[in-house]
Design a protein around this motif. Structure first.
Motif, mmCIF file in Angstrom:
data_model
loop_
_atom_site.group_PDB
_atom_site.id
_atom_site.type_symbol
_atom_site.label_atom_id
_atom_site.label_comp_id
_atom_site.label_asym_id
_atom_site.label_seq_id
_atom_site.Cartn_x
_atom_site.Cartn_y
_atom_site.Cartn_z
ATOM 1 N N ASP A 168 0.739 -1.270 -0.069
ATOM 2 C CA ASP A 168 -0.008 0.076 0.058
ATOM 3 C C ASP A 168 0.873 1.304 0.044
ATOM 4 O O ASP A 168 1.762 1.215 0.671
ATOM 5 N N LEU A 169 0.339 2.151 -0.494
ATOM 6 C CA LEU A 169 1.222 3.522 -0.971
ATOM 7 C C LEU A 169 0.237 4.660 -0.623
ATOM 8 O O LEU A 169 -0.689 4.795 -1.551
ATOM 9 N N THR A 170 0.330 5.466 0.222
ATOM 10 C CA THR A 170 -0.685 6.551 0.409
ATOM 11 C C THR A 170 -0.108 7.711 -0.409
ATOM 12 O O THR A 170 0.784 7.760 -0.844
ATOM 13 N N ASP A 171 -0.789 8.834 -0.805
ATOM 14 C CA ASP A 171 -0.849 10.020 -1.639
ATOM 15 C C ASP A 171 0.375 10.648 -0.766
ATOM 16 O O ASP A 171 1.423 11.269 -1.690
ATOM 17 N N GLY A 172 0.452 10.415 0.371
ATOM 18 C CA GLY A 172 1.431 11.325 1.247
ATOM 19 C C GLY A 172 2.697 10.966 1.053
ATOM 20 O O GLY A 172 3.767 11.423 0.731
ATOM 21 N N GLN A 173 2.891 9.646 1.023
ATOM 22 C CA GLN A 173 3.969 8.788 0.892
ATOM 23 C C GLN A 173 4.610 8.929 -0.613
ATOM 24 O O GLN A 173 5.711 9.204 -0.825
ATOM 25 N N ARG A 174 3.624 8.960 -1.663
ATOM 26 C CA ARG A 174 4.138 9.037 -3.025
ATOM 27 C C ARG A 174 4.600 10.636 -3.234
ATOM 28 O O ARG A 174 5.569 10.603 -3.890
ATOM 29 N N ASP A 175 4.082 11.477 -2.733
ATOM 30 C CA ASP A 175 4.473 12.606 -2.858
ATOM 31 C C ASP A 175 5.932 12.853 -2.094
ATOM 32 O O ASP A 175 6.644 13.475 -2.813
ATOM 33 N N GLY A 176 6.122 12.418 -1.085
ATOM 34 C CA GLY A 176 7.391 12.498 -0.263
ATOM 35 C C GLY A 176 8.429 11.717 -1.131
ATOM 36 O O GLY A 176 9.677 12.051 -1.304
ATOM 37 N N LEU A 177 8.163 10.277 -1.782
ATOM 38 C CA LEU A 177 9.281 9.766 -2.514
ATOM 39 C C LEU A 177 9.627 10.566 -3.800
ATOM 40 O O LEU A 177 10.696 10.451 -4.107
ATOM 41 N N PHE A 178 8.508 11.340 -4.375
ATOM 42 C CA PHE A 178 8.869 12.155 -5.404
ATOM 43 C C PHE A 178 9.841 13.050 -4.968
ATOM 44 O O PHE A 178 10.911 13.423 -5.716
ATOM 45 N N TRP A 179 9.619 13.921 -4.251
ATOM 46 C CA TRP A 179 10.400 15.015 -3.726
ATOM 47 C C TRP A 179 11.930 14.552 -2.969
ATOM 48 O O TRP A 179 12.777 15.212 -3.396
ATOM 49 N N LEU A 180 11.826 13.363 -2.675
ATOM 50 C CA LEU A 180 13.211 12.792 -2.330
ATOM 51 C C LEU A 180 13.869 12.331 -3.584
ATOM 52 O O LEU A 180 15.252 13.019 -3.526
ATOM 53 N N ASN A 181 13.353 11.904 -4.455
ATOM 54 C CA ASN A 181 14.024 11.696 -5.655
ATOM 55 C C ASN A 181 14.441 12.963 -6.668
ATOM 56 O O ASN A 181 15.598 12.974 -6.965
ATOM 57 N N ALA A 182 13.829 13.889 -6.558
ATOM 58 C CA ALA A 182 13.985 15.396 -7.235
ATOM 59 C C ALA A 182 15.283 15.855 -6.573
ATOM 60 O O ALA A 182 16.161 16.435 -7.049
ATOM 61 N N ALA A 183 14.997 15.801 -5.115
ATOM 62 C CA ALA A 183 16.176 16.706 -4.283
ATOM 63 C C ALA A 183 17.520 15.844 -4.746
ATOM 64 O O ALA A 183 18.614 16.434 -4.863
ATOM 65 N N ALA A 184 17.524 14.452 -4.853
ATOM 66 C CA ALA A 184 18.850 13.668 -4.749
ATOM 67 C C ALA A 184 19.262 13.909 -6.165
ATOM 68 O O ALA A 184 20.651 14.179 -6.314
ATOM 69 N N GLY A 185 18.290 14.086 -7.197
ATOM 70 C CA GLY A 185 18.510 14.550 -8.622
ATOM 71 C C GLY A 185 19.542 15.837 -8.834
ATOM 72 O O GLY A 185 20.380 15.866 -9.273
ATOM 73 N N VAL A 186 18.911 16.764 -8.035
ATOM 74 C CA VAL A 186 19.438 18.244 -8.012
ATOM 75 C C VAL A 186 20.856 18.197 -7.193
ATOM 76 O O VAL A 186 21.963 18.855 -7.877
ATOM 77 N N ALA A 187 20.900 17.466 -6.231
ATOM 78 C CA ALA A 187 22.173 17.334 -5.325
ATOM 79 C C ALA A 187 23.324 16.642 -6.238
ATOM 80 O O ALA A 187 24.471 17.196 -6.197
ATOM 81 N N LEU A 188 22.947 15.466 -6.759
ATOM 82 C CA LEU A 188 24.026 14.994 -7.538
ATOM 83 C C LEU A 188 24.134 15.805 -8.902
ATOM 84 O O LEU A 188 25.710 15.451 -9.425
ATOM 85 N N GLY A 189 23.391 16.304 -9.517
ATOM 86 C CA GLY A 189 23.497 17.130 -10.689
ATOM 87 C C GLY A 189 24.814 18.137 -10.292
ATOM 88 O O GLY A 189 25.740 18.386 -10.940
ATOM 89 N N VAL A 190 24.581 19.030 -9.237
ATOM 90 C CA VAL A 190 25.558 20.047 -8.716
ATOM 91 C C VAL A 190 26.834 19.308 -8.588
ATOM 92 O O VAL A 190 27.921 19.909 -8.698
ATOM 93 N N LEU A 191 26.877 18.120 -7.865
ATOM 94 C CA LEU A 191 28.181 17.362 -7.477
ATOM 95 C C LEU A 191 28.872 16.997 -8.778
ATOM 96 O O LEU A 191 30.154 17.050 -8.849
ATOM 97 N N ALA A 192 28.299 16.535 -9.847
ATOM 98 C CA ALA A 192 28.953 16.213 -11.068
ATOM 99 C C ALA A 192 29.601 17.299 -11.610
ATOM 100 O O ALA A 192 30.472 17.193 -12.258
ATOM 101 N N VAL A 193 28.750 18.386 -11.658
ATOM 102 C CA VAL A 193 29.500 19.632 -12.190
ATOM 103 C C VAL A 193 30.726 19.978 -11.563
ATOM 104 O O VAL A 193 31.684 20.364 -12.339
ATOM 105 N N ALA A 194 30.640 19.920 -10.145
ATOM 106 C CA ALA A 194 31.889 20.236 -9.467
ATOM 107 C C ALA A 194 33.112 19.286 -9.817
ATOM 108 O O ALA A 194 34.251 19.918 -9.856
ATOM 109 N N ALA A 195 32.662 18.120 -9.801
ATOM 110 C CA ALA A 195 33.797 17.215 -9.863
ATOM 111 C C ALA A 195 34.246 16.795 -11.506
ATOM 112 O O ALA A 195 35.184 16.103 -11.700
ATOM 113 N N ALA A 196 33.640 17.658 -12.374
ATOM 114 C CA ALA A 196 33.943 17.279 -13.698
ATOM 115 C C ALA A 196 35.505 17.637 -14.315
ATOM 116 O O ALA A 196 35.934 16.762 -14.883
#
Length: 511
Positions: free
Chosen positions: A99-127
């Motif tokens: 089972d997956l509530t709407d609140g959990q689905r929203d939270g998972l989306f924002w966690l994935n999005a935040a991780a994507g932003v953080a890793l993108g910035v890290l990749a640019v810095a490490a290039a």
């Protein structure tokens, strides 16, 4: 391979959930029909994707150099490490959740999005550091550009997971096909205009962008704001184990490219990468949808041990008498296949292709094991096994790297052959699986593939003066004839009939 519809018990229909309460993927009464239909749709879609991939490989190989491919391959390996971490294992956690509530689905989306932003910035810095490590100044700009895929894929992750949970396999296939077709068009036009390796970078970015837009439109869902106390801890705990496993597996599966990039240069890596793209990419495109179908289905029937075991047994046979058979024919016809698709300047790819076919066959036999780990939530056990397999791969590829491209390919294949029996034994220690049935089935699959591959190779060698297409056709005919002879053995004939019956079921239920 899923059991037939008749073997599935009908379930009473569940009442509709309260708003915001849950989106629970309970096992529907028509699970067998939906499973077969989903498998048929994904298989058809992946066959189209493979045709697009082969077209991309054939066209771009004549427009770009081994150095161009090698440069992109290094960039993708480096960025790919972050991509594994970016998902946080939350896609798999969402798919298998009862089972997956709407609140959990929203939270998972924002966690994935935040991780994507953080890793993108890290990749640019490490290039710059990445470029210095591999001695390729151009790699810095390539890495910076590819860093955008972190954000695009992070935003798309939970949309794709939601489509998978809802068993909307046709939507997923359409999304992927549209993305690959658009990306191929952009890459070919860019290459013709003289963009060089930037054509390959543009291909990656276009594909990620189209996947995101398509998934959002298909899902018809927009995330709400993140909230505390929605119960994300179990998802993070499971996802942590999956992430660790995927990271270790990714490193183990890319030690070959890393070794070649560091010690042999981008041109050697480009040759190896073309063999990998010709064989392993289509293979993964066929195996991945099988997981997309199998994991949510197995999660629903995990408490029914006989039914679960039968699903695994039949799935291994279906993969073995289709994908492994294809690998055998590809290995036997490697020479003319490379000449036809890539051209004569890529002849060095042929022996690499044959060795990778051996590796792909061994990996496919072990593939159903990953479904067991994921569907039963055994992420910790999977991580421990993957660490062991990483050590084995490191040793085999490390020894092979001293002998260049062929040495690395031989090490990769050797590691895969050794890992298959190890994976079966390891899995049997942590959960109940039909070990004997899986072992005997794999031995039958391997015996048939070895005979068919040998027959194909001998015929292509005997027809060496023929055009490449004719050599491929006659070699494959010899390999298929070997399978026909093997079908005279009753137990092998029963295996093949079972696979054909399931294939017909998929066609009927998709017609």
């Amino acid at each position: 391979m899923p059991p037939s519809e008749q073997s599935l018990s009908p379930l009473t229909e569940e009442p509709a959930p309260a708003p915001g309460a849950a989106t629970a993927p309970t096992a529907p009464a028509d699970l067998g029909r939906r499973t077969a239909r989903g498998a048929g749709v994904t298989l058809a879609g992946q066959l189209l994707r493979i045709l697009l991939q082969l077209a991309s490989t054939a066209v771009l190989a004549r427009l770009l150099s081994p150095h161009d491919y090698g440069l992109l391959a290094v960039g993708l390996v480096v960025v790919g490490v972050g991509e594994v971490v970016r998902d946080l294992g939350l896609s798999a956690a969402a798919v298998r959740s009862p089972d997956l509530t709407d609140g959990q689905r929203d939270g998972l989306f924002w966690l994935n999005a935040a991780a994507g932003v953080a890793l993108g910035v890290l990749a640019v810095a490490a290039a710059p550091l990445v470029a210095a490590a591999f001695g390729q100044p151009d790699l810095a700009d390539v890495t910076r550009a590819l860093a955008l895929t972190f954000l695009l894929n992070g935003l798309a992750a939970q949309y794709r997971a939601g489509l998978t949970r809802d068993l909307r396999f046709a939507a997923l296939v359409g999304c992927d096909l549209a993305a690959q077709a658009a990306a191929l068009s952009v890459a070919v036009v860019s290459a013709v205009l003289g963009a060089g390796y930037w054509a390959l970078v543009a291909q990656q970015l276009t594909q990620a962008g189209v996947v995101l837009v398509s998934a959002v439109l298909l899902a018809r869902w927009l995330p709400g704001p993140p909230r505390r106390g929605v119960g994300l801890r179990p998802y993070l705990r499971f996802g942590g184990g999956v992430t660790g496993t995927h990271l270790v597996y990714y490193l183990g599966n890319n030690l070959d490219s890393i070794s070649l990039g560091l010690f042999s240069g981008t041109a050697a890596l480009g040759v190896y990468n073309r063999g990998f793209q010709l064989l392993m990419t289509p293979l993964n495109q066929l195996r991945s949808p099988a997981s997309t179908v199998a994991v949510p289905v197995l999660a629903r029937i995990q408490d029914d041990v006989p039914r679960y075991s039968e699903y695994l047994r039949r799935s291994q046979l279906a993969l073995g008498f289709s994908l492994v058979a294809g690998m055998a024919l590809a290995a036997g016809a490697a020479g003319p296949l490379v000449d036809l698709l890539l051209g004569s300047r890529w002849d060095a790819v042929a022996p690499v292709l044959a060795l990778l076919a051996v590796a792909g066959s061994a990996q496919t036999l072990a593939y159903v094991g990953s479904w067991v780990y994921l569907s039963r939530g055994l992420s910790g056990a999977l991580l421990r096994y993957t660490l062991v397999s990483l050590c084995l791969s490191a040793v085999c590829i490390g020894v092979g790297s001293a002998f260049g491209v062929l040495g690395v390919a031989t090490g990769y294949a050797s590691a895969a052959l050794l890992e298959w029996p190890l994976s079966l034994w390891w899995l049997s220690r942590v959960t109940v699986i039909p070990v004997r049935d899986l072992l005997l089935g794999a031995l039958r699959i391997t015996a048939c593939a070895a005979v068919a591959g040998t027959a194909c190779f001998l015929v292509t060698q005997a027809t060496g003066s023929w055009p490449s297409f004719g050599r491929i056709v006659t070699g494959c005919a010899a390999g298929l004839a070997a399978y026909a002879v093997a079908a005279l053995v009753p137990v092998i004939r029963a295996d093949m009939i079972g696979v054909l019956e399931w294939g017909r079921t998929m066609v009927r239920r998709n017609g």
